[in-house]
Design an enzyme around this catalytic site. Structure first.
Site, short mmCIF file in Angstrom:
data_model
loop_
_atom_site.label_atom_id
_atom_site.label_comp_id
_atom_site.label_asym_id
_atom_site.label_seq_id
_atom_site.Cartn_x
_atom_site.Cartn_y
_atom_site.Cartn_z
N ARG A 1 6.96 -1.41 -14.25
CA ARG A 1 5.73 -1.49 -14.50
C ARG A 1 5.37 0.35 -15.35
NH1 ARG A 1 1.14 -3.44 -9.94
NH2 ARG A 1 -0.24 -3.90 -11.85
N GLN B 1 -7.80 -8.16 -6.25
CA GLN B 1 -7.03 -7.98 -4.86
C GLN B 1 -7.39 -7.19 -3.42
OE1 GLN B 1 -6.31 -6.69 -8.12
NE2 GLN B 1 -4.31 -5.76 -8.39
N ASP C 1 -3.92 5.60 -9.29
CA ASP C 1 -2.06 4.63 -9.65
C ASP C 1 -1.30 6.32 -10.22
OD1 ASP C 1 -3.75 2.45 -9.65
OD2 ASP C 1 -1.81 2.09 -9.57
N ARG D 1 3.00 -5.36 -5.17
CA ARG D 1 1.64 -3.48 -6.03
C ARG D 1 1.66 -2.45 -4.60
NH1 ARG D 1 -2.36 -4.05 -2.36
NH2 ARG D 1 -3.34 -3.59 -4.04
N GLY D 2 0.55 -1.98 -5.98
CA GLY D 2 -0.11 -0.45 -5.30
C GLY D 2 1.13 0.39 -5.65
N ALA D 3 0.27 1.57 -5.99
CA ALA D 3 1.23 2.64 -6.55
C ALA D 3 2.04 3.12 -4.81
CB ALA D 3 0.28 3.77 -6.36
N ASN E 1 -7.27 4.10 -12.24
CA ASN E 1 -6.60 3.43 -10.82
C ASN E 1 -7.16 1.92 -11.15
OD1 ASN E 1 -7.12 2.87 -8.22
ND2 ASN E 1 -9.10 2.39 -7.73
N LYS E 2 -7.71 1.06 -10.28
CA LYS E 2 -7.64 -0.49 -10.56
C LYS E 2 -8.75 -0.72 -11.69
CE LYS E 2 -5.83 -3.04 -10.29
NZ LYS E 2 -4.57 -3.43 -11.20
O1 MRU Z 1 -2.29 -3.52 -9.97
P1 MRU Z 1 -2.19 -3.10 -8.29
O2 MRU Z 1 -2.95 -4.46 -7.03
O3 MRU Z 1 -1.06 -2.35 -8.08
O4 MRU Z 1 -3.45 -2.18 -8.01
C1 MRU Z 1 -2.87 -1.05 -7.19
C2 MRU Z 1 -4.25 -0.60 -7.47
O5 MRU Z 1 -5.24 -0.19 -8.28
C3 MRU Z 1 -4.50 0.47 -5.95
O6 MRU Z 1 -5.86 0.65 -6.19
C4 MRU Z 1 -3.62 1.74 -6.57
O7 MRU Z 1 -2.40 1.35 -6.76
C5 MRU Z 1 -4.07 2.64 -4.88
S1 MRU Z 1 -3.14 1.77 -3.64
C6 MRU Z 1 -2.64 2.17 -2.25
#
Ligand code: MRU
Length: 352
Positions: free
Chosen positions: A96, A202, A243, A53-55, A253-254
């Protein structure tokens, strides 16, 4: 061919002799395992189920997913090869919806495939090369973001961050956490306040773990403590990742990022976003047009098999929120620092 995130302690993705290995982030920090993927369906499922996970990490994984599938299908006739590759693109694109890096990486892989369309073997070789290049470029990009952003991190800063934006969320180094790493590597005495990031934790599970591996001082708080810490003068700056950033600078973002930006404004604390250009989506005009993933109710009603909410309760679980551009003090990218981002400044970033 192999790739690893040299110089970082944590390697979320490893490409070894044509195989993709992913740290299984679902079980960190209590269990540390790698999951092995051998085709696009494996990778799509790993993204969907949050193994990775993470963009930026999602984008890199998708690119490797296409490369794996092309390798698997390379002995087929061109027509069958293309049908299999179309199915692979479709499965990965559906994994996703919010992080635009996924679609950005798939577009790049598709362009490479188009050039080699009549020869499956040369297409497969090229796709492996392009996936590796995407991965290596992300690592370099994060280091450049870190160099740019750390200039805005005062010595002694107490940095509040949300979710996980580190090596686990990228090819290595990280975006917002990359700025933290770069500041520490430059000799600044920084410390991090990590918000736990309900509902998927996270911050508590991944950011806290990653920073402990790196020996960077970290204090974990629950999400609802951020205002208290800010009002007590215990937060100097906020840095988060993204994201998807819309053409006008609005940031997805999250979930929980937007309230942090509002609180930071209330307390006159700088609020920064660190992200690569691959997270900026010029085709999406503003935050309202960004698709927000709705995740399972079970993440809100309990965790890891323990349920605390009553049966029958209605639940909402949007995984991301939108922070309007006007709450963003600066955007840190591989092209430097863009103060008070807006549509014109974002367009300029792509012209440099
Ligand atoms: O749902 P996730 O864990 O994929 O969400 C991740 C985030 O929101 C991060 O802040 C974002 O992807 C940036 S990661 C460098």
């Amino acid at each position: 061919m192999s790739a690893s995130s040299e110089g970082t302690v944590v390697e979320a993705l490893r490409w070894r002799e044509g195989r993709l290995e992913l740290i299984d982030q679902r079980f960190l920090p209590s269990r540390f395992d790698y999951v092995r993927c051998t085709n696009a369906a494996d990778v799509a499922e790993a993204i969907r189920s949050m193994v990775v996970r993470g963009a930026p990490a999602i984008g890199c994984a998708a690119a490797f997913g296409i490369a794996l599938e092309a390798h698997r299908q390379q002995d087929r006739r061109p027509r069958e090869f293309h049908a299999a590759m179309e199915a692979a693109f479709k499965a990965l694109a559906a994994s996703r919806p919010t992080a635009v890096n996924l679609f950005w990486a798939l577009e790049r892989m598709r362009s490479a495939l188009t050039v080699h369309r009549d020869n499956p073997k040369s297409a497969a070789a090229k796709l492996a090369e392009v996936a590796l290049a995407i991965f290596q470029a992300d690592l370099e990009t994060n280091r450049a973001i870190g160099r740019a952003g750390m200039k805005h991190v005062p010595d002694g800063a107490r940095i509040l961050t949300h979710c996980n934006t580190g090596a686990l969320a990228t090819a290595g180094h990280g975006t917002a956490l990359g700025v933290v790493r770069s500041a520490r590597d430059a000799g600044k005495h920084i410390s991090v306040i990590a918000s736990e990031t309900r509902p998927y934790l996270q911050g508590a599970r991944l950011t806290a773990w990653e920073l402990i591996q790196e020996k960077i001082p970290v204090t974990l708080i629950t999400d609802n403590m951020a205002g208290h810490f800010m009002s007590q003068g215990k937060v100097d700056i906020v840095i988060v990742g993204a994201d998807r950033i819309a053409a006008n600078g609005d940031v997805a973002n999250k979930i929980g990022t937007y309230p942090l930006a509002v609180l930071a404004q209330r307390h006159r604390i700088p609020f920064y976003v660190a992200a690569p250009l691959s997270t900026i989506d010029l085709k999406t005009a503003n935050g309202k047009a960004i698709p927000i993933e709705e995740r399972s109710a079970s993440e809100v009603t309990g965790y890891a098999g323990v349920r605390w909410a009553p049966d029958g309760v209605a639940v909402a679980n949007p995984a991301f929120d939108i922070t309007p551009a006007k709450l963003v003090g600066a955007l840190f990218t591989e092209r430097g620092v863009t103060k008070r981002p807006n549509a014109a400044k974002i367009r300029d970033l792509f012209k440099r």
